[in-house]
Design an enzyme around this catalytic site. Sequence first.
Site, PDB file in Angstrom:
ATOM      1  N   GLU A  55     -31.720 -58.860  77.202  1.00 20.59           N
ATOM      2  CA  GLU A  55     -32.065 -58.637  76.192  1.00 20.59           C
ATOM      3  C   GLU A  55     -31.858 -57.073  76.031  1.00 20.59           C
ATOM      4  OE1 GLU A  55     -36.533 -59.767  77.116  1.00 20.59           O
ATOM      5  OE2 GLU A  55     -36.546 -58.264  76.388  1.00 20.59           O
ATOM      6  N   CYS A  84     -40.190 -55.322  76.529  1.00 20.19           N
ATOM      7  CA  CYS A  84     -40.155 -55.798  78.676  1.00 20.19           C
ATOM      8  C   CYS A  84     -40.320 -56.696  78.976  1.00 20.19           C
ATOM      9  CB  CYS A  84     -41.472 -55.322  78.646  1.00 20.19           C
ATOM     10  SG  CYS A  84     -42.219 -53.943  77.423  1.00 20.19           S
TER      11      CYS A  84
HETATM   12  N1  SAH Z   1     -37.505 -50.403  86.717  1.00 19.08           N
HETATM   13  C1  SAH Z   1     -37.629 -49.462  85.788  1.00 19.08           C
HETATM   14  C2  SAH Z   1     -36.834 -50.003  83.914  1.00 19.08           C
HETATM   15  C3  SAH Z   1     -37.446 -50.943  83.150  1.00 19.08           C
HETATM   16  S1  SAH Z   1     -38.916 -50.853  82.487  1.00 19.08           S
HETATM   17  C4  SAH Z   1     -38.778 -48.740  85.306  1.00 19.08           C
HETATM   18  O1  SAH Z   1     -39.792 -49.144  86.060  1.00 19.08           O
HETATM   19  O2  SAH Z   1     -38.855 -47.583  84.363  1.00 19.08           O
HETATM   20  C5  SAH Z   1     -38.796 -49.701  81.726  1.00 19.08           C
HETATM   21  C6  SAH Z   1     -40.281 -49.099  80.945  1.00 19.08           C
HETATM   22  O3  SAH Z   1     -41.658 -50.089  80.611  1.00 19.08           O
HETATM   23  C7  SAH Z   1     -41.355 -48.949  82.230  1.00 19.08           C
HETATM   24  O4  SAH Z   1     -41.978 -47.429  82.299  1.00 19.08           O
HETATM   25  C8  SAH Z   1     -42.168 -50.099  82.153  1.00 19.08           C
HETATM   26  O5  SAH Z   1     -43.071 -50.051  83.676  1.00 19.08           O
HETATM   27  C9  SAH Z   1     -42.755 -50.368  81.207  1.00 19.08           C
HETATM   28  N2  SAH Z   1     -43.022 -51.989  81.000  1.00 19.08           N
HETATM   29  C10 SAH Z   1     -42.807 -53.390  81.549  1.00 19.08           C
HETATM   30  N3  SAH Z   1     -43.516 -54.129  81.251  1.00 19.08           N
HETATM   31  C11 SAH Z   1     -44.620 -53.608  80.300  1.00 19.08           C
HETATM   32  C12 SAH Z   1     -45.339 -53.986  79.625  1.00 19.08           C
HETATM   33  N4  SAH Z   1     -45.742 -55.341  79.046  1.00 19.08           N
HETATM   34  N5  SAH Z   1     -46.614 -52.731  78.815  1.00 19.08           N
HETATM   35  C13 SAH Z   1     -45.617 -51.812  78.730  1.00 19.08           C
HETATM   36  N6  SAH Z   1     -45.019 -51.016  79.405  1.00 19.08           N
HETATM   37  C14 SAH Z   1     -44.483 -52.253  79.610  1.00 19.08           C
END
Ligand code: SAH
Length: 351
Positions: free
Chosen positions: A95, A336
């Site tokens: 996505e 996410c």
């Molecule tokens: N793997 C990388 C990039 C992808 S996630 C990383 O960890 O940074 C991008 C951001 O969204 C990251 O900060 C991640 O922790 C956050 N994220 C993932 N799922 C989330 C959720 N359900 N709610 C809020 N932030 C989320």
Amino acid sequence: MMDTRPDIKSLTLDQLKEEMVKMGEKPFRSGQIYEWLHGKWARDFDEMSNLSKSLREMLKERFRLVTLKEVKMQQSRADGTRKYLFALPDGNVVESVWMQYHYGNSVCISSQAGCRMGCRFCASTLDGLARNLAPSEMLDQIYAISRQTGQRVSHVVVMGTGEPLDNYENLLQFLSLLMSEKGMNMGQRNITVSTCGLVPQMYRLADEKLQITLALSLHGATDEKRKKLMPIAEVHSLQEVLAACDYYVKKTGRRITFEYSLIRDINDTQEDARQLCAIARNLNCHINLIPVNPVKERSFASPQRAGVDMFKEILEKNGVNVTVRRGLGRDIDGSCGQLRRRYVTGAVTEI
Ligand code: SAH
């Protein structure tokens, strides 16, 4: 049978030139082909009208041309944000999100199909890692969206599904194609790469002499808190991660972004805020608070609005740069990895 032909959209201009020479073609043809692929986002060799028919046929035989197929697009009624589900050539899905800001249009891309980092609040990691994305597959998310919206993409954030630094070589090749003059010509400062904190790769990235923004997913201001949320914290201590951030800032002169997903009763107390201040004060950084997007399979909840404001105020009073991420696209499966997840598990079926 696996298609082992080279993936032409993942080749740099120099690599494409070498391929032309191997084929006995004039080297300048590589510039024409490169422009079709990366400047005009051609989806078929037959679109390349300034190449002879016989050359186009030869290209078709010799190379794979990777294009993503739009499986689904959802547009937010609230803010115009568009969320895309794309199918890769092998049927995996990823996505991407298109967002409009006052400074331009930003695309958030995925770097892997799935993820193996295991962050507890994240939907992208629930089924583990399927595979890394090729440079062409990262690029084509942007190209397909550019074609579909007809609008210029001015910013790219690698913050979709996947851990970009876990797919390091392909990420770097992707960045070089994205920044190339005959391609999107994307300014380095308009690109952000987000990591959960793979320390060795953070050092490597700092040494690449790039001006891209590094975002670190912090989510906790102590090792204990981080370990509750992120398995990677068992591998690299907070101290090591922060040392790598410091190195990145010193080496590149770029301010670092800390992402902090606010989760009710887990990391949203006044003490958490004060501990975060102590970290932020030592570094040239900006903190992005993200009220957590609740994921069905997990029991995490976002704090109330007042809780978010209280947390932000404590940071501000301590002179920390902080913003709360606008909840763009909340009405369209948030963000996410949730749309992909619903698709993979069969909850989104219509194509
Ligand atoms: N793997 C990388 C990039 C992808 S996630 C990383 O960890 O940074 C991008 C951001 O969204 C990251 O900060 C991640 O922790 C956050 N994220 C993932 N799922 C989330 C959720 N359900 N709610 C809020 N932030 C989320």
